[in-house]
Design a protein around this motif. Structure first.
Motif, PDB file in Angstrom:
ATOM      1  N   VAL A 221       0.862  -1.182   0.000  1.00  0.00           N
ATOM      2  CA  VAL A 221       0.000   0.000   0.000  1.00  0.00           C
ATOM      3  C   VAL A 221       0.900   1.234   0.000  1.00  0.00           C
ATOM      4  CG1 VAL A 221      -1.765   1.288   1.236  1.00  0.00           C
ATOM      5  CG2 VAL A 221      -1.817  -1.217   1.226  1.00  0.00           C
ATOM      6  N   LEU A 222       0.852   1.968  -1.084  1.00  0.00           N
ATOM      7  CA  LEU A 222       1.721   3.131  -1.217  1.00  0.00           C
ATOM      8  C   LEU A 222       1.112   4.330  -0.499  1.00  0.00           C
ATOM      9  CD1 LEU A 222       2.665   2.799  -4.997  1.00  0.00           C
ATOM     10  CD2 LEU A 222       3.971   2.043  -3.008  1.00  0.00           C
ATOM     11  N   PRO A 223       1.934   5.191   0.067  1.00  0.00           N
ATOM     12  CA  PRO A 223       1.393   6.376   0.745  1.00  0.00           C
ATOM     13  C   PRO A 223       0.736   7.319  -0.259  1.00  0.00           C
ATOM     14  CG  PRO A 223       3.787   6.512   0.558  1.00  0.00           C
ATOM     15  CD  PRO A 223       3.404   5.126   0.128  1.00  0.00           C
ATOM     16  N   GLU A 224      -0.301   7.980   0.179  1.00  0.00           N
ATOM     17  CA  GLU A 224      -0.997   8.941  -0.678  1.00  0.00           C
ATOM     18  C   GLU A 224      -0.125  10.179  -0.853  1.00  0.00           C
ATOM     19  OE1 GLU A 224      -4.753  11.612   0.303  1.00  0.00           O
ATOM     20  OE2 GLU A 224      -5.377   9.574  -0.223  1.00  0.00           O
ATOM     21  N   PRO A 225       0.121  10.584  -2.088  1.00  0.00           N
ATOM     22  CA  PRO A 225       0.984  11.753  -2.299  1.00  0.00           C
ATOM     23  C   PRO A 225       0.278  13.046  -1.878  1.00  0.00           C
ATOM     24  CG  PRO A 225       0.060  11.023  -4.378  1.00  0.00           C
ATOM     25  CD  PRO A 225      -0.348  10.007  -3.365  1.00  0.00           C
ATOM     26  N   HIS A 226       1.069  14.010  -1.475  1.00  0.00           N
ATOM     27  CA  HIS A 226       0.543  15.332  -1.122  1.00  0.00           C
ATOM     28  C   HIS A 226       1.459  16.395  -1.710  1.00  0.00           C
ATOM     29  CE1 HIS A 226      -2.654  13.938   1.498  1.00  0.00           C
ATOM     30  NE2 HIS A 226      -1.797  13.085   2.039  1.00  0.00           N
ATOM     31  N   PHE A 227       0.884  17.545  -1.949  1.00  0.00           N
ATOM     32  CA  PHE A 227       1.635  18.656  -2.526  1.00  0.00           C
ATOM     33  C   PHE A 227       1.611  19.835  -1.576  1.00  0.00           C
ATOM     34  CE2 PHE A 227       1.245  22.627  -5.147  1.00  0.00           C
ATOM     35  CZ  PHE A 227       2.592  22.757  -5.409  1.00  0.00           C
ATOM     36  N   VAL A 228       2.791  20.282  -1.202  1.00  0.00           N
ATOM     37  CA  VAL A 228       2.926  21.468  -0.354  1.00  0.00           C
ATOM     38  C   VAL A 228       3.407  22.608  -1.243  1.00  0.00           C
ATOM     39  CG1 VAL A 228       4.050  22.497   1.639  1.00  0.00           C
ATOM     40  CG2 VAL A 228       3.461  20.048   1.654  1.00  0.00           C
ATOM     41  N   PRO A 229       2.571  23.604  -1.501  1.00  0.00           N
ATOM     42  CA  PRO A 229       2.986  24.682  -2.407  1.00  0.00           C
ATOM     43  C   PRO A 229       4.144  25.477  -1.827  1.00  0.00           C
ATOM     44  CG  PRO A 229       0.923  25.243  -1.306  1.00  0.00           C
ATOM     45  CD  PRO A 229       1.216  23.814  -0.965  1.00  0.00           C
TER      46      PRO A 229
ATOM     47  N   PRO B 263     -11.179   3.557  -8.398  1.00  0.00           N
ATOM     48  CA  PRO B 263      -9.718   3.450  -8.306  1.00  0.00           C
ATOM     49  C   PRO B 263      -8.997   4.104  -9.491  1.00  0.00           C
ATOM     50  CG  PRO B 263     -10.731   1.370  -7.694  1.00  0.00           C
ATOM     51  CD  PRO B 263     -11.834   2.248  -8.197  1.00  0.00           C
ATOM     52  N   GLU B 264      -9.595   4.064 -10.677  1.00  0.00           N
ATOM     53  CA  GLU B 264      -8.978   4.706 -11.837  1.00  0.00           C
ATOM     54  C   GLU B 264      -8.916   6.217 -11.646  1.00  0.00           C
ATOM     55  OE1 GLU B 264      -9.429   4.492 -16.722  1.00  0.00           O
ATOM     56  OE2 GLU B 264     -11.043   3.758 -15.420  1.00  0.00           O
ATOM     57  N   LEU B 265     -10.017   6.784 -11.169  1.00  0.00           N
ATOM     58  CA  LEU B 265     -10.046   8.226 -10.918  1.00  0.00           C
ATOM     59  C   LEU B 265      -9.106   8.592  -9.782  1.00  0.00           C
ATOM     60  CD1 LEU B 265     -11.246  11.025 -11.423  1.00  0.00           C
ATOM     61  CD2 LEU B 265     -13.140  10.410  -9.903  1.00  0.00           C
ATOM     62  N   SER B 266      -9.102   7.792  -8.741  1.00  0.00           N
ATOM     63  CA  SER B 266      -8.211   8.054  -7.619  1.00  0.00           C
ATOM     64  C   SER B 266      -6.750   7.970  -8.034  1.00  0.00           C
ATOM     65  CB  SER B 266      -8.533   7.060  -6.506  1.00  0.00           C
ATOM     66  OG  SER B 266      -7.517   6.870  -5.648  1.00  0.00           O
ATOM     67  N   GLY B 267      -6.411   6.999  -8.913  1.00  0.00           N
ATOM     68  CA  GLY B 267      -5.042   6.885  -9.392  1.00  0.00           C
ATOM     69  C   GLY B 267      -4.612   8.092 -10.195  1.00  0.00           C
ATOM     70  N   ALA B 268      -5.513   8.608 -11.029  1.00  0.00           N
ATOM     71  CA  ALA B 268      -5.191   9.813 -11.797  1.00  0.00           C
ATOM     72  C   ALA B 268      -4.975  10.998 -10.877  1.00  0.00           C
ATOM     73  CB  ALA B 268      -6.308  10.107 -12.799  1.00  0.00           C
ATOM     74  N   CYS B 269      -5.785  11.094  -9.833  1.00  0.00           N
ATOM     75  CA  CYS B 269      -5.636  12.196  -8.879  1.00  0.00           C
ATOM     76  C   CYS B 269      -4.297  12.094  -8.149  1.00  0.00           C
ATOM     77  CB  CYS B 269      -6.798  12.167  -7.894  1.00  0.00           C
ATOM     78  SG  CYS B 269      -6.868  13.601  -6.800  1.00  0.00           S
ATOM     79  N   HIS B 270      -3.955  10.891  -7.697  1.00  0.00           N
ATOM     80  CA  HIS B 270      -2.660  10.708  -7.037  1.00  0.00           C
ATOM     81  C   HIS B 270      -1.516  11.081  -7.974  1.00  0.00           C
ATOM     82  CE1 HIS B 270      -4.754   9.105  -3.755  1.00  0.00           C
ATOM     83  NE2 HIS B 270      -4.589   7.803  -3.940  1.00  0.00           N
ATOM     84  N   TYR B 271      -1.637  10.685  -9.244  1.00  0.00           N
ATOM     85  CA  TYR B 271      -0.587  10.977 -10.214  1.00  0.00           C
ATOM     86  C   TYR B 271      -0.437  12.482 -10.406  1.00  0.00           C
ATOM     87  CZ  TYR B 271       2.179  10.710 -14.498  1.00  0.00           C
ATOM     88  OH  TYR B 271       3.176  10.849 -15.436  1.00  0.00           O
ATOM     89  N   ALA B 272      -1.562  13.192 -10.519  1.00  0.00           N
ATOM     90  CA  ALA B 272      -1.506  14.646 -10.722  1.00  0.00           C
ATOM     91  C   ALA B 272      -0.876  15.345  -9.528  1.00  0.00           C
ATOM     92  CB  ALA B 272      -2.915  15.189 -10.985  1.00  0.00           C
ATOM     93  N   VAL B 273      -1.280  14.942  -8.327  1.00  0.00           N
ATOM     94  CA  VAL B 273      -0.724  15.561  -7.121  1.00  0.00           C
ATOM     95  C   VAL B 273       0.759  15.241  -6.989  1.00  0.00           C
ATOM     96  CG1 VAL B 273      -0.816  15.578  -4.599  1.00  0.00           C
ATOM     97  CG2 VAL B 273      -2.944  15.604  -5.924  1.00  0.00           C
ATOM     98  N   GLY B 274       1.109  13.974  -7.203  1.00  0.00           N
ATOM     99  CA  GLY B 274       2.507  13.587  -7.095  1.00  0.00           C
ATOM    100  C   GLY B 274       3.384  14.245  -8.147  1.00  0.00           C
TER     101      GLY B 274
END
Length: 429
Positions: A8-16, A344-355
């Protein structure tokens, strides 16, 4: 024996990035203090160009050539200089040591503002280099496809007219200079990222803005941001086939104009395009590459230009499978519009965009370029603060609605093929 469960990979986050900014009649300056080894600083100067018809592609290419040569003479060995030109802007990228930053910024600002930058000699040399490159690239399938796509999207707008060697020879110094002089000085943007303190970096960014400058008057004074961007070309026109016998593959370029970064639909557009073809696990890769074996690296991208964006599907496919590829691309666009994707497909795209945004801003160079792109869209640097929240708040219903409104209805573009074949769009009339 059961296979181990995938980690289980950690959820990416973006700190501006934290920044300072200030606005004045010469433009807006932004600074980010970013410690690190090497003592290097990154700077970007965004100069809006006068709108079409002045800013056709041949002139903008020559402006970039002249500016790059003049700036290399001005800064010498103090900095590495790169220039990038788009239909609506010129971006000057600088990398230098922090101790030399103030000197470099002053030299760049003085060079851009100097009356003698676009001399006949410099413009002539730049035109010759541009013409040589255009001549060498003429007839290359990728160039033909790109030019055909731009013409289909922008129509008769000068941004859709490909640069030509003959046109380069006719460009004059006053014409090239007018591209910078004709845009409001208040639309200029300077970004500096380097070792702190931030207030000193902000002073350097302010010095990078060419001066003295005066506040623009009339409509330009109240107009938005650094660039208006081109207007869309003909709407509702389908793709056409261009015959190029030398093409070893069939090149597909489809898309059109969509809302830009500042639009409320942009986060949903971004996720839809990512699911379609934005990374290796996307639909186009799974269908065109893995299932059908038609293309090696199909992709879909959003390319912000001014206040709008261009949506493009790119696929270089086997000649005997081009018609099938067009059908499959259409099917995937329709599925997105119908909401035919999983959570999960939508969530994966969101994780990719944030990461991806976190990765882009993990270096000084990436931070400077990211902020410049935001500013080029007419947005404030604070736009990054809500980036992750806007993506996380996007629902499946939002993505389907936006895909139906902006991606699925009527794509235009070109197919570059070695010959006409059944199932390909008709040639241009």
């Amino acid at each position: 024996m059961n296979a181990p469960a995938p980690p289980v990979l950690p959820e990416p986050h973006f700190v501006p990035p934290e920044h300072l900014d200030t606005a004045g009649p010469r433009g807006t300056a932004v600074a980010v203090a970013r410690p690190g080894a090497g003592g290097l600083a990154e700077a970007r100067l965004l100069l809006p160009l006068a709108p079409a018809p002045a800013a056709h592609t041949t002139r903008t290419k020559i402006v970039a050539e002249v500016a790059g040569a003049a700036l290399e003479e001005a800064v010498g060995a103090l900095a590495v200089v790169r220039t990038e030109v788009r239909g609506d802007r010129l971006v000057i990228a600088l990398r230098t040591f922090r101790d030399d930053l103030a000197d470099v910024c002053g030299r760049v600002a003085a060079t851009v503002a100097a009356d003698g930058t676009f001399t006949p000699e410099r413009v002539g040399r730049a035109a010759a280099r541009v013409a040589e490159g255009l001549t060498a690239a003429a007839g290359h399938p990728a160039v033909v496809a790109r030019n055909g796509f731009l013409a289909a999207v922008y129509g008769d707008h000068p941004y859709g007219r490909p640069a030509t060697a003959a046109e380069a020879a006719a460009v004059t110094g006053p014409e090239a200079s007018a591209l910078l002089a004709g845009a409001p000085a208040a639309g200029r943007r300077a970004v500096v990222v380097g070792p702190g303190p931030a207030d000193a970096l902000l002073a350097d960014a302010t010095a990078l803005l060419p001066g003295p400058g005066t506040p623009p008057s009339g409509p330009a004074a109240s107009g938005p941001g650094p660039a208006q961007g081109p207007r869309p070309g003909p709407s509702g026109r389908g793709p056409v086939t261009l015959v190029l016998p030398a093409a070893p593959q069939t090149l597909i370029r489809l898309g059109g104009h969509v809302p830009g970064r500042g639009d409320r639909d942009y986060p949903a557009l971004q996720l839809a395009v990512l699911m379609l073809g934005g990374y290796f696990g996307s639909r186009l890769t799974r269908v065109l590459r893995e299932r059908e074996g038609l293309a090696y690296a199909p992709r879909a991208v959003l390319d912000p230009l001014g206040r709008t964006a261009a949506f493009t599907v790119e696929a270089d496919v086997r000649n005997d499978g081009a018609a099938r590829a067009l059908v499959l691309i259409r099917e995937e666009l329709d599925r997105l519009a119908a909401g035919g994707f999983t959570g999960p497909e939508l969530s994966g795209a969101c994780h990719y965009a944030v990461g991806s945004m976190a990765m882009a801003c993990s270096s000084r160079s990436g931070t400077a370029s990211t902020l410049t792109g935001v500013l080029a869209s007419g947005l404030a640097p604070d736009w990054l603060r809500g980036y992750e929240d806007r993506l996380r708040a996007t629902t499946a219903e939002d993505v389907a609605r936006v895909a139906a409104a902006h991606l699925a209805p009527g794509t235009t573009g070109v197919v570059v093929a070695p010959a006409l074949a059944p199932g390909l769009p008709p040639p241009p009339v």
